[in-house]
Design a protein around this motif. Structure first.
Motif, mmCIF file in Angstrom:
data_model
loop_
_atom_site.group_PDB
_atom_site.id
_atom_site.type_symbol
_atom_site.label_atom_id
_atom_site.label_comp_id
_atom_site.label_asym_id
_atom_site.label_seq_id
_atom_site.Cartn_x
_atom_site.Cartn_y
_atom_site.Cartn_z
ATOM 1 N N PHE A 1 0.970 0.494 9.458
ATOM 2 C CA PHE A 1 0.721 0.293 8.311
ATOM 3 C C PHE A 1 1.164 1.600 7.474
ATOM 4 C CE2 PHE A 1 -2.138 -3.079 9.341
ATOM 5 C CZ PHE A 1 -1.550 -4.064 8.608
ATOM 6 N N HIS A 2 2.285 2.039 7.597
ATOM 7 C CA HIS A 2 2.813 3.004 6.699
ATOM 8 C C HIS A 2 2.759 2.585 5.405
ATOM 9 C CE1 HIS A 2 5.370 6.033 5.379
ATOM 10 N NE2 HIS A 2 6.170 5.329 4.514
ATOM 11 N N GLN A 3 2.962 1.354 5.107
ATOM 12 C CA GLN A 3 2.686 0.986 3.617
ATOM 13 C C GLN A 3 1.875 -0.465 3.976
ATOM 14 O OE1 GLN A 3 3.174 2.425 1.147
ATOM 15 N NE2 GLN A 3 5.114 3.519 1.547
ATOM 16 N N TYR A 4 0.814 -0.535 2.858
ATOM 17 C CA TYR A 4 0.073 -2.161 2.977
ATOM 18 C C TYR A 4 0.846 -2.768 1.768
ATOM 19 C CZ TYR A 4 -3.483 -5.552 2.822
ATOM 20 O OH TYR A 4 -4.206 -6.865 3.096
ATOM 21 N N VAL B 1 7.227 -7.767 -3.943
ATOM 22 C CA VAL B 1 6.577 -6.909 -2.974
ATOM 23 C C VAL B 1 5.863 -6.042 -3.950
ATOM 24 C CG1 VAL B 1 7.928 -7.336 -0.994
ATOM 25 C CG2 VAL B 1 8.497 -5.567 -2.682
ATOM 26 N N LEU B 2 4.735 -5.387 -3.328
ATOM 27 C CA LEU B 2 3.967 -4.368 -4.187
ATOM 28 C C LEU B 2 3.110 -3.505 -3.022
ATOM 29 C CD1 LEU B 2 3.494 -3.002 -6.821
ATOM 30 C CD2 LEU B 2 1.433 -4.128 -7.072
ATOM 31 N N SER B 3 3.584 -2.262 -2.702
ATOM 32 C CA SER B 3 2.577 -1.488 -1.849
ATOM 33 C C SER B 3 1.371 -0.835 -2.585
ATOM 34 C CB SER B 3 3.470 -0.446 -1.211
ATOM 35 O OG SER B 3 4.540 -1.239 -0.346
ATOM 36 N N LEU B 4 0.223 -0.792 -1.724
ATOM 37 C CA LEU B 4 -0.869 -0.413 -2.441
ATOM 38 C C LEU B 4 -1.191 0.958 -1.536
ATOM 39 C CD1 LEU B 4 -3.176 -3.725 -2.533
ATOM 40 C CD2 LEU B 4 -1.645 -2.945 -4.110
ATOM 41 N N PRO B 5 -2.256 1.640 -2.396
ATOM 42 C CA PRO B 5 -2.700 2.936 -1.637
ATOM 43 C C PRO B 5 -2.806 2.807 -0.284
ATOM 44 C CG PRO B 5 -3.494 3.021 -3.829
ATOM 45 C CD PRO B 5 -2.761 1.657 -3.637
#
Length: 368
Positions: A284-287, A340-344
């Motif tokens: 999870f570098h990005q979620y 796509v959208l990456s969350l904190p």
């Protein structure tokens, strides 16, 4: 007033090690040894052992790691290298740097990585390498890609810039390919206080070649057998990375914990949470969620002082930098760029922060 939630909180990340890092930097300043020193060599050895490979060669950035890997394999003009279109431009950029042609492969709609099915039709007599990217911390399907590469006698170069620590079938990513490249950009799972990178390989001859290429094509002082690069990992970065590496598995566990909290909070909403590939350990570098009308949610989150990002709004095959190449057919990537959208996501992300983020998403989707 609600506190801002950033995409990544580097202040919180570095704070516990601040005094220890500053003490180490002071020692380096006292010793006045800044390039290709003991910390760099130790970091190469420690990361190689962790991944289960024989050699690590530090360099100035993740992009340089890719460039050096391609040069080590003598890839250049007239050659083709298959790369994902749905990733950061550096992967394809490095291919152009050596004069070769990137050939863009589409990705899987659920896991965001290239597959043997998407790569196989692109292999030609000019294909000299395949570079799968372990995107967002999700391992690419390495067994099927390795089998395909071996059938055609083509080396695999792993781009693990976003996935150090991840595993597939209990094997660390970075230990599958002929070469593997990592970035130490500050926001990465193992990120320093500036740029840096490393190339890994089991092949001693390739490691030797890499060490000369990163140092102006020199294996003996002032003797330059080829034109190389000034691409060396400095001692201060190596020191910082060694301090952080000791806790990297804990950091990745924190990311997985945060991902589990997101999963539970978002499971009943009209969006798709990140899928986990069977047999893979995601770091999870990005979620990254997928959602219709993504831009409206992005605007709502920003209005609520919650960081979020689109990785990536323009697939590589649609970038102007590659407009001179033949058109590519990558419909999955062209759909993902809208969804796509990456969350904190960072190891220190708290359950309260996840609850707040999920609450804003829920209110948005329910018209609140």
């Amino acid at each position: 007033m609600e506190q801002q939630i950033p995409m990544v909180d580097l202040r919180a990340h570095f704070a516990p090690l601040r005094a220890e890092i500053l003490e180490g930097v002071g020692e380096i300043l006292d010793q006045a040894g800044f390039i290709l020193g003991a910390h760099g060599r130790s970091l190469e050895a420690e990361l190689s052992e962790y991944l289960g490979v024989a050699h690590g060669v530090g360099c100035a950035s993740g992009t340089d790691a890719l460039l050096l890997a391609l040069r080590a394999l003598d890839i250049g003009p007239g050659d083709e290298v298959i790369v994902p279109t749905f990733t950061f431009i550096a992967t394809a950029e490095a291919v152009r740097y050596v004069g070769a042609t990137p050939v863009f492969a589409d990705v899987d709609a659920e896991y965001f990585c290239v597959t043997a099915e998407s790569v196989a039709p692109l292999i030609s007599k000019r294909t000299r390498a395949i570079i799968p990217v372990h995107l967002y911390g999700q391992p690419a399907p390495m067994p099927e890609l390795l089998q395909l590469a071996e059938q055609h006698g083509i080396p695999l170069i792993e781009d693990m810039a976003q996935a150090i620590g991840a595993r597939f079938n209990d094997q660390r990513v970075g230990s599958f390919g002929r070469l593997a490249c990592v970035s130490f950009f500050p926001s990465k799972n193992l990120g320093g206080a500036g740029d840096g990178g490393m190339v890994f390989t089991q092949d001693e001859a390739l490691a030797t070649r890499l060490r000369g290429l990163r140092n102006h094509g020199s294996w003996q002082t002032y003797e330059h057998e080829v034109l190389g690069y000034n691409s060396r990992l400095d001692e201060i970065q190596a020191l910082i990375l060694r301090k952080l590496f000791r806790q990297m598995d804990e950091y990745n566990a924190g990311r997985r914990r945060a991902a589990g909290l997101y999963d539970a909070a978002l499971q009943d909403l009209s969006l798709q949470v990140p899928m986990r590939r069977a047999g893979a350990e995601h770091v999870f570098h990005q979620y990254t969620i997928q959602i219709d009308e993504r831009d409206a949610l992005r605007a709502r989150l920003h209005a609520e002082k919650i960081g979020c990002g689109v990785y990536y709004p323009i697939p590589c095959h649609q970038q102007r930098a590659f407009a001179d190449l033949a058109p590519s057919h990558c419909p999955v990537a062209e759909r993902l760029k809208e969804r796509v959208l990456s969350l904190p996501m960072f190891p220190e992300l708290s359950s309260a922060q996840v609850e707040r983020i999920a609450g804003v998403i829920r209110a948005h989707l329910q018209g609140g």
